[in-house]
Design a protein around this motif. Structure first.
Motif, PDB file in Angstrom:
ATOM      1  N   VAL A 179       0.789  -1.209  -0.102  1.00  0.00           N
ATOM      2  CA  VAL A 179       0.051  -0.163  -0.010  1.00  0.00           C
ATOM      3  C   VAL A 179       0.673   1.172  -0.003  1.00  0.00           C
ATOM      4  N   ALA A 180       2.034   1.194   0.618  1.00  0.00           N
ATOM      5  CA  ALA A 180       3.013   2.517   0.714  1.00  0.00           C
ATOM      6  C   ALA A 180       3.636   2.609  -0.729  1.00  0.00           C
ATOM      7  N   ALA A 181       4.005   1.307  -1.403  1.00  0.00           N
ATOM      8  CA  ALA A 181       4.665   1.474  -2.743  1.00  0.00           C
ATOM      9  C   ALA A 181       3.680   2.095  -3.578  1.00  0.00           C
ATOM     10  N   MET A 182       2.497   1.505  -3.686  1.00  0.00           N
ATOM     11  CA  MET A 182       1.360   1.969  -4.664  1.00  0.00           C
ATOM     12  C   MET A 182       1.017   3.585  -4.553  1.00  0.00           C
ATOM     13  N   ALA A 183       0.893   3.865  -3.084  1.00  0.00           N
ATOM     14  CA  ALA A 183       0.543   5.326  -2.813  1.00  0.00           C
ATOM     15  C   ALA A 183       1.694   6.296  -3.079  1.00  0.00           C
ATOM     16  N   GLY A 184       3.059   5.978  -3.239  1.00  0.00           N
ATOM     17  CA  GLY A 184       3.995   6.814  -3.628  1.00  0.00           C
ATOM     18  C   GLY A 184       4.377   6.728  -5.057  1.00  0.00           C
ATOM     19  N   SER A 185       3.768   5.877  -5.981  1.00  0.00           N
ATOM     20  CA  SER A 185       4.140   5.605  -7.183  1.00  0.00           C
ATOM     21  C   SER A 185       3.666   6.489  -8.351  1.00  0.00           C
ATOM     22  N   GLY A 186       4.067   6.355  -9.440  1.00  0.00           N
ATOM     23  CA  GLY A 186       3.535   6.922 -10.726  1.00  0.00           C
ATOM     24  C   GLY A 186       2.160   6.484 -11.207  1.00  0.00           C
ATOM     25  N   MET A 187       1.917   5.360 -10.605  1.00  0.00           N
ATOM     26  CA  MET A 187       0.556   4.831 -10.818  1.00  0.00           C
ATOM     27  C   MET A 187      -0.475   5.422 -10.271  1.00  0.00           C
ATOM     28  N   TYR A 188      -0.248   6.112  -8.913  1.00  0.00           N
ATOM     29  CA  TYR A 188      -1.230   7.008  -8.328  1.00  0.00           C
ATOM     30  C   TYR A 188      -1.154   8.483  -8.661  1.00  0.00           C
ATOM     31  N   ASP A 189      -2.160   9.077  -8.985  1.00  0.00           N
ATOM     32  CA  ASP A 189      -2.121  10.446  -9.307  1.00  0.00           C
ATOM     33  C   ASP A 189      -1.826  11.536  -8.240  1.00  0.00           C
ATOM     34  N   GLN A 190      -0.492  11.968  -8.210  1.00  0.00           N
ATOM     35  CA  GLN A 190      -0.071  12.587  -7.191  1.00  0.00           C
ATOM     36  C   GLN A 190      -0.634  14.050  -7.105  1.00  0.00           C
ATOM     37  N   VAL A 191      -1.169  14.394  -7.969  1.00  0.00           N
ATOM     38  CA  VAL A 191      -1.766  15.832  -8.194  1.00  0.00           C
ATOM     39  C   VAL A 191      -3.154  15.788  -7.957  1.00  0.00           C
ATOM     40  N   GLY A 192      -4.066  14.887  -8.702  1.00  0.00           N
ATOM     41  CA  GLY A 192      -5.593  14.923  -8.591  1.00  0.00           C
ATOM     42  C   GLY A 192      -6.145  13.805  -7.806  1.00  0.00           C
ATOM     43  N   GLY A 193      -5.227  12.795  -7.282  1.00  0.00           N
ATOM     44  CA  GLY A 193      -5.771  11.659  -6.679  1.00  0.00           C
ATOM     45  C   GLY A 193      -6.264  10.487  -7.545  1.00  0.00           C
ATOM     46  N   GLY A 194      -6.464   9.370  -6.983  1.00  0.00           N
ATOM     47  CA  GLY A 194      -6.994   8.294  -7.709  1.00  0.00           C
ATOM     48  C   GLY A 194      -5.809   7.421  -8.462  1.00  0.00           C
ATOM     49  N   PHE A 195      -5.980   6.287  -8.927  1.00  0.00           N
ATOM     50  CA  PHE A 195      -5.088   5.355  -9.454  1.00  0.00           C
ATOM     51  C   PHE A 195      -5.336   5.071 -10.853  1.00  0.00           C
ATOM     52  N   ALA A 196      -4.291   4.733 -11.455  1.00  0.00           N
ATOM     53  CA  ALA A 196      -4.471   4.492 -12.918  1.00  0.00           C
ATOM     54  C   ALA A 196      -4.428   2.822 -12.922  1.00  0.00           C
ATOM     55  N   ARG A 197      -4.670   2.235 -13.750  1.00  0.00           N
ATOM     56  CA  ARG A 197      -5.225   0.709 -14.014  1.00  0.00           C
ATOM     57  C   ARG A 197      -4.045  -0.311 -13.485  1.00  0.00           C
ATOM     58  N   TYR A 198      -2.845   0.302 -13.983  1.00  0.00           N
ATOM     59  CA  TYR A 198      -1.664  -0.658 -13.749  1.00  0.00           C
ATOM     60  C   TYR A 198      -0.381  -0.012 -13.961  1.00  0.00           C
ATOM     61  N   ALA A 199       0.682  -0.326 -13.769  1.00  0.00           N
ATOM     62  CA  ALA A 199       1.941   0.124 -13.977  1.00  0.00           C
ATOM     63  C   ALA A 199       2.560  -0.883 -14.840  1.00  0.00           C
ATOM     64  N   VAL A 200       3.321  -0.451 -15.800  1.00  0.00           N
ATOM     65  CA  VAL A 200       3.915  -1.472 -16.923  1.00  0.00           C
ATOM     66  C   VAL A 200       5.222  -1.913 -16.484  1.00  0.00           C
ATOM     67  N   ASP A 201       5.808  -1.290 -15.284  1.00  0.00           N
ATOM     68  CA  ASP A 201       7.005  -1.910 -14.650  1.00  0.00           C
ATOM     69  C   ASP A 201       6.782  -2.348 -13.497  1.00  0.00           C
ATOM     70  N   ARG A 202       8.003  -2.936 -12.986  1.00  0.00           N
ATOM     71  CA  ARG A 202       7.853  -3.610 -11.766  1.00  0.00           C
ATOM     72  C   ARG A 202       8.214  -2.709 -10.686  1.00  0.00           C
ATOM     73  N   GLY A 203       8.696  -1.323 -10.754  1.00  0.00           N
ATOM     74  CA  GLY A 203       8.889  -0.504  -9.639  1.00  0.00           C
ATOM     75  C   GLY A 203       7.591   0.600  -9.763  1.00  0.00           C
ATOM     76  N   TRP A 204       6.455   0.203 -10.185  1.00  0.00           N
ATOM     77  CA  TRP A 204       5.286   1.207 -10.245  1.00  0.00           C
ATOM     78  C   TRP A 204       5.686   2.464 -10.837  1.00  0.00           C
ATOM     79  N   VAL A 205       6.628   2.891 -11.757  1.00  0.00           N
ATOM     80  CA  VAL A 205       6.911   4.235 -11.948  1.00  0.00           C
ATOM     81  C   VAL A 205       5.955   4.572 -13.037  1.00  0.00           C
ATOM     82  N   VAL A 206       5.763   3.857 -14.302  1.00  0.00           N
ATOM     83  CA  VAL A 206       5.308   4.402 -15.311  1.00  0.00           C
ATOM     84  C   VAL A 206       3.765   3.476 -15.617  1.00  0.00           C
ATOM     85  N   PRO A 207       2.683   4.139 -15.386  1.00  0.00           N
ATOM     86  CA  PRO A 207       1.129   3.517 -15.395  1.00  0.00           C
ATOM     87  C   PRO A 207       0.883   3.470 -16.901  1.00  0.00           C
ATOM     88  N   HIS A 208      -0.170   2.503 -17.124  1.00  0.00           N
ATOM     89  CA  HIS A 208      -0.895   2.715 -18.059  1.00  0.00           C
ATOM     90  C   HIS A 208      -2.151   3.550 -17.581  1.00  0.00           C
TER      91      HIS A 208
END
Length: 660
Positions: free
Chosen positions: A230-259
């Motif tokens: 939960v900490a990794a997802m909350a701090g990740s590029g998959m989470y919208d750090q500006v507007g809130g909410g999550f993208a569908r998934y991350a294309v990489d292991r480290g949760w950096v780049v979302p779809h």
């Protein structure tokens, strides 16, 4: 404009201007294929699907490809979110024939609906050893004409394979077996980045809720996997750090780049999960995600739209670009925030000159939330300014159809946040969405799957609609003590038990009176959202707790036994069923809190809600329409909690410490 111009689905409307002579799924299309003696091309996708857009641009908007399709095929376009039954049948075929699935899904079949070719995205030119879409079309059309008997034999064999239901043993999900599921998950856990497996990384929401509820020999390990993820997802590029909410998934292991597509079903579930954590991180992410739902997905009628697209146009008239709405460069941050705040934000969010995404842009990550209150205030102001700046960018399209099941998930998530974070506005939004589903989607005791602009569609609800909406209504019953929501929920559950039951105690995904397809779909495995099976099991468990009806618990126990093999072998796809099984081992905890509203009652409710899997209903006084509240009274004028577990009730308590 082709035949899709009259469709209600936003996805189908996206293809209404194609030169392809599309048909909607139905008897007319099959009759036309039979009249012309040509095969049927089935294309399945959804409005927010990036690769669906790519294939549409490359192939379905191409005049030459469309001309070939129109001459040699009858082409059917299906929105998988509107017709999950059609999608499930042909995704099963695609997976069986190719070893993998996904969208866009491309299937070619005979006049009986039996497939003889299946695939996903097909490029407009041969690439990486794969033929082009047009090459595949020509080869299959040639086979249909020259080797028709072989093609039909293959299709018939595939159809027969799909109709065969595997006979699996049924056994109880005991504590020992649940311990084994945790051990299996630990073997698939990514200790470096959190989550399970490598890439792509999907938010494992239902598995995380199972780990949150789990009490057993591996409890410490379960807590670690939960907290790390939960900490990794909350701090990740998959989470919208500006507007809130999550993208569908991350294309990489480290949760950096979302779809970058943002789906209602993901955010509804994650909202509830983070709210239930009972931590500062959980409260912050739940609040931001709930605010995103209300700001960007709420419809004029009070429901919630299905998704935001991954793509947005670069300039008016240009083709869409994935992620353009969400990514930043250091220069852009400085331009919006000024030199000092821009440089500070770039460092805080991991925005570099090289970029973490494409063309020197970066997703925003917040690996370390500021601890200094002054920095927290600074971050809030930065987020406010960036959100305002982002609103000036071309927005991703919104799929504004209202899906019953996903609105049920949203209702549950909002209720979780409302009760734990003291946000009556979230509860009001949940009630309004519930009223829309009850008043528009529920007709003559049966659910309609979708609505749009306040008009219900014609497609019947599937099992996930009944399970998720029933759970949403049960959540409203607990939060409002309004017996109407309980009556509506148990009505849906009773209909589901009558219409969707399978002979072994499990459930089919479609009702007894649904359209007959090549096979009757049945998949108890969770995917991005709970399966119809697991969602109904949860509704059964909660309904039993509120009503005391033993038949609901019996049905849940019998059903869970039918997924024991899945839970043993692949617990990542049985997380929601395992969460229900954990709750049923010695519970669920049933808590009725009765007495005047105020801090004392709030403290009792908060303590009860902190216990995983608890069913908690609060009211000013006894409510005969909700059996768990029947006959309950305050104690010496003070709010009191009546606690029951495993068919045994304790004496009422007036202090939070007495609940446990």
């Amino acid at each position: 404009m082709n035949r899709l111009g009259a469709a209600t689905s936003p996805y189908l409307l996206q293809h209404a201007g194609n030169p392809v002579d599309w048909w909607e799924w139905g008897e007319d299309a099959f009759a036309e294929a039979k009249r012309r003696n040509v095969p049927i091309l089935l294309s399945v996708g959804y409005a927010a699907c990036h690769w669906c857009h790519v294939m549409a641009h490359e192939s379905f908007e191409d005049e030459a490809t469309a001309a070939y399709l129109n001459e040699h095929y009858v082409s059917i376009k299906v929105d998988r979110e509107e017709r999950p039954d059609v999608d499930a049948v042909y995704m099963q075929a695609t997976t069986a024939m190719t070893g993998q699935g996904g969208w866009p899904m491309t299937v070619v079949m005979d006049h009986e609906g039996a497939p003889f070719f299946a695939g996903t995205y097909l490029p407009d030119q041969p690439r990486h050893g794969s033929p082009s879409f047009l090459q595949v079309l020509r080869a299959l059309s040639g086979a249909w004409v020259d080797r028709g008997e072989d093609v039909r034999r293959t299709a018939a064999n595939v159809a027969e394979h799909l109709r065969k239901e595997a006979s699996l043993p049924s056994y109880a999900l005991t504590g020992e077996r649940i311990d084994g599921a945790v051990a299996t998950l630990a073997g698939e856990f990514d200790p470096m980045a959190g989550g399970f497996g490598q890439a792509p990384k999907f938010p494992p929401t239902m598995v995380l809720e199972f780990l949150r509820r789990y009490r057993g020999e591996s409890e410490q390990q379960a807590r670690h996997m939960l907290a790390r993820t939960v900490a990794a997802m909350a701090g990740s590029g998959m989470y919208d750090q500006v507007g809130g909410g999550f993208a569908r998934y991350a294309v990489d292991r480290g949760w950096v780049v979302p779809h970058f597509e943002k789906m209602l079903y993901d955010n509804a579930q994650l909202l509830g999960l983070y709210a239930r954590l009972g931590t500062d991180l959980g409260a912050r992410i739940a609040t931001e995600t709930a605010d995103f739902l209300l700001r960007e997905l709420r419809t004029a009628e009070g429901g919630f739209a299905s998704a935001l697209d991954a793509d947005s146009p670069a300039e008016l008239g240009e083709h869409a670009h994935e992620g353009l709405f969400y990514v930043w460069t250091p220069t852009q941050l400085v331009a919006e925030l000024g030199p000092d705040d821009g440089a500070w934000a770039a460092e805080l969010f991991g925005v570099t000159a090289e970029g973490t995404f494409e063309h020197g842009t970066s997703t925003l990550q917040l690996r370390h939330y500021p601890q200094d209150p002054a920095d927290q205030d600074r971050l809030a102001e930065v987020r406010r300014q960036l959100l305002a700046a982002r609103e000036r960018r071309p927005r991703p399209a919104r799929d504004d159809k209202v899906v019953a099941a996903w609105n049920g998930l949203a209702i549950s998530g909002l209720v979780d946040a409302a009760r734990r974070l003291d946000r009556p506005d979230y509860l009001a939004a949940a009630v309004e969405a519930g009223e829309l589903i009850a008043g528009l989607h529920l007709q003559d005791g049966r659910l309609r799957r979708v609505s749009r602009d306040g008009v219900a569609g014609t497609h019947a609800g599937v099992l996930e609609d009944y399970g998720c909406v029933a759970s949403g209504f049960l959540a409203l019953a607990q939060a409002t003590a309004d017996a109407r929501w309980l009556r509506l929920a148990t009505g849906l559950i009773d209909t589901a038990l009558a219409e969707f039951a399978a002979p072994d105690g499990g459930f089919y995904d479609t009702g007894a009176g649904a359209e007959v397809l090549v096979t009757r779909p049945r998949d108890p495995g969770d995917n991005a959202s709970p399966s119809g099976f697991s969602s109904l099991v949860h509704a059964l468990v909660e309904a039993h707790a509120l009503t005391g009806e033993g038949r609901y618990r019996d049905a849940a126990e019998t059903a869970l036994a039918t997924v024991s093999v899945l839970a043993d072998k692949a617990p990542r796809f049985a997380g929601w069923s395992l969460a229900a099984a954990v709750t049923m081992l010695d519970g669920p905890l049933e808590v009725a809190v009765v007495g005047p509203a105020g801090p004392q009652r709030d403290a009792l409710v908060a303590r009860a809600l902190a216990l995983p899997g608890a069913v908690v209903v609060a009211a000013d006084e006894a409510e005969e329409g909700i059996p768990l509240l029947a006959g309950r009274t305050p104690v010496d004028g003070r709010p009191a909690a009546y606690v029951c577990r495993g068919f045994v009730c304790e004496r009422p308590v007036t202090e939070p410490a007495g609940i446990g």
